[in-house]
Design a protein around this motif. Structure first.
Motif, mmCIF file in Angstrom:
data_model
loop_
_atom_site.group_PDB
_atom_site.id
_atom_site.type_symbol
_atom_site.label_atom_id
_atom_site.label_comp_id
_atom_site.label_asym_id
_atom_site.label_seq_id
_atom_site.Cartn_x
_atom_site.Cartn_y
_atom_site.Cartn_z
ATOM 1 N N GLU A 123 -6.964 0.680 -7.976
ATOM 2 C CA GLU A 123 -7.389 1.775 -7.100
ATOM 3 C C GLU A 123 -8.548 2.515 -7.747
ATOM 4 O O GLU A 123 -8.525 2.812 -8.940
ATOM 5 C CB GLU A 123 -6.235 2.744 -6.831
ATOM 6 N N THR A 161 5.230 3.123 -3.530
ATOM 7 C CA THR A 161 4.741 3.658 -4.813
ATOM 8 C C THR A 161 5.717 3.413 -5.960
ATOM 9 O O THR A 161 5.445 3.802 -7.095
ATOM 10 C CB THR A 161 4.498 5.173 -4.695
ATOM 11 N N ARG A 180 -12.568 4.902 -0.797
ATOM 12 C CA ARG A 180 -11.436 4.511 -1.654
ATOM 13 C C ARG A 180 -11.204 3.009 -1.476
ATOM 14 O O ARG A 180 -11.087 2.523 -0.348
ATOM 15 C CB ARG A 180 -10.177 5.281 -1.295
ATOM 16 N N ARG A 222 0.830 -1.213 0.000
ATOM 17 C CA ARG A 222 0.000 0.000 0.000
ATOM 18 C C ARG A 222 0.860 1.258 0.000
ATOM 19 O O ARG A 222 0.560 2.237 -0.679
ATOM 20 C CB ARG A 222 -0.909 -0.036 1.233
ATOM 21 N N CYS A 249 -7.514 -6.375 0.158
ATOM 22 C CA CYS A 249 -8.114 -5.091 -0.210
ATOM 23 C C CYS A 249 -8.081 -4.144 0.986
ATOM 24 O O CYS A 249 -8.167 -4.576 2.139
ATOM 25 C CB CYS A 249 -9.576 -5.271 -0.627
ATOM 26 N N GLU A 308 -11.022 2.421 2.445
ATOM 27 C CA GLU A 308 -10.582 3.595 3.188
ATOM 28 C C GLU A 308 -11.627 4.709 3.128
ATOM 29 O O GLU A 308 -12.103 5.071 2.048
ATOM 30 C CB GLU A 308 -9.271 4.119 2.604
ATOM 31 N N TYR A 345 -14.417 -3.422 -9.935
ATOM 32 C CA TYR A 345 -14.839 -2.095 -9.469
ATOM 33 C C TYR A 345 -16.212 -1.721 -10.026
ATOM 34 O O TYR A 345 -17.067 -1.201 -9.306
ATOM 35 C CB TYR A 345 -13.797 -1.040 -9.851
ATOM 36 N N ARG A 400 -2.198 -4.147 -8.696
ATOM 37 C CA ARG A 400 -2.789 -3.183 -7.762
ATOM 38 C C ARG A 400 -3.893 -2.415 -8.492
ATOM 39 O O ARG A 400 -3.687 -1.891 -9.590
ATOM 40 C CB ARG A 400 -1.715 -2.200 -7.291
ATOM 41 N N SER A 402 -9.333 -3.728 6.215
ATOM 42 C CA SER A 402 -8.595 -4.471 5.195
ATOM 43 C C SER A 402 -8.887 -5.955 5.300
ATOM 44 O O SER A 402 -9.196 -6.483 6.375
ATOM 45 C CB SER A 402 -7.087 -4.238 5.315
ATOM 46 N N ILE A 440 -8.678 -0.047 -2.578
ATOM 47 C CA ILE A 440 -7.391 -0.430 -3.160
ATOM 48 C C ILE A 440 -7.280 -1.950 -3.071
ATOM 49 O O ILE A 440 -7.431 -2.535 -1.990
ATOM 50 C CB ILE A 440 -6.224 0.248 -2.425
ATOM 51 N N THR A 441 -7.065 -2.577 -4.213
ATOM 52 C CA THR A 441 -7.048 -4.035 -4.276
ATOM 53 C C THR A 441 -5.669 -4.522 -4.711
ATOM 54 O O THR A 441 -5.002 -3.899 -5.544
ATOM 55 C CB THR A 441 -8.091 -4.549 -5.284
ATOM 56 N N THR A 447 -10.136 2.633 8.305
ATOM 57 C CA THR A 447 -9.861 1.702 7.211
ATOM 58 C C THR A 447 -10.103 0.259 7.652
ATOM 59 O O THR A 447 -9.773 -0.128 8.766
ATOM 60 C CB THR A 447 -8.399 1.853 6.730
#
Length: 213
Positions: free
Chosen positions: A54, A24, A171, A21, A158, A161, A201, A52, A131, A173-174, A129
């Motif tokens: 998002e 970057t 949000r 996560r 996942c 958030e 998504y 990833r 997860s 994020i997977t 959050t």
């Protein structure tokens, strides 16, 4: 399954997910559209890729989470086209279980049905959050079964958030980190995951509207 050992494994997976996560670097975008971005980088766990995704889903975190939380008889198998069935094999604690997920054939039936046996941990963080953190395990109640190729999820999951000041958006994020096994052309695998994640998504957004509006 030994609960103490399972707890240790699952916490290690959760730490890896947090690293994914936060890190970057090294991600290459492979699909963008409709507010969803999918990127990948080589896996260090197996000869494949870590993906990833998002995107922002319209709906409160509670509503979005209700559509995806891993539970027997839950909503996930009603809307996720990549989940044929989901079952809890063993509950180890309130937040830790062993599950089996079956998937239908895909990519014009080039990818035959799969099943996955995973250790799944749900974590909640101070900022709200939630997860899911999963990795493959062996379980005596889940030997390979006819008609399914046994696939293996490496550390994946996942993050759901909350968005500050926007209570009706979440949000998501997977991280997909899956060895499909079998004899599949790499080009098929490489095209399947980004498309499948974008579909996740879109279908999740429809599910939030369908089940909670």
């Amino acid at each position: 399954m030994d609960p103490a050992q399972a707890a240790q494994i699952s916490e290690e997976v959760a730490e890896k997910l947090l690293l994914y996560r936060r890190d970057t670097s090294g991600w290459k975008i492979c699909r963008e559209g409709n507010g969803v971005s999918v990127s990948w980088r080589p896996s260090v766990e197996f000869p494949g890729n870590l993906y990833r995704g998002e995107g922002i889903v319209s709906g409160s975190l509670e509503k979005v989470w209700n559509c995806v939380k891993p539970e027997a008889g839950g909503l996930r198998e009603k809307w996720d086209e990549n989940v044929k069935s989901f079952e809890i094999i063993e509950n180890l604690t309130d937040t830790l279980c062993v599950s089996r997920t079956s998937t239908p054939s895909a990519a014009m039936k080039i990818i035959s049905p799969r099943d996955f046996v995973d250790l799944v941990l749900i974590k909640k963080y101070e900022d709200g959050t939630i997860s899911t953190n999963a990795t493959n395990v062996e379980h005596p109640s889940c030997p390979p079964r006819p008609g399914y190729v046994r696939g293996f999820n490496h550390p994946c999951g996942c993050f759901f958030e909350p968005l500050p000041g926007e209570p009706d958006k979440t949000r998501v994020i997977t991280f997909f980190h899956t060895d499909l096994s079998g004899y599949l052309p790499q080009t098929v695998v490489d095209s399947f995951f980004p498309r499948s994640m974008a579909g996740f998504y879109a279908n999740l957004q429809k599910a939030v509207k369908t089940f909670h509006d």
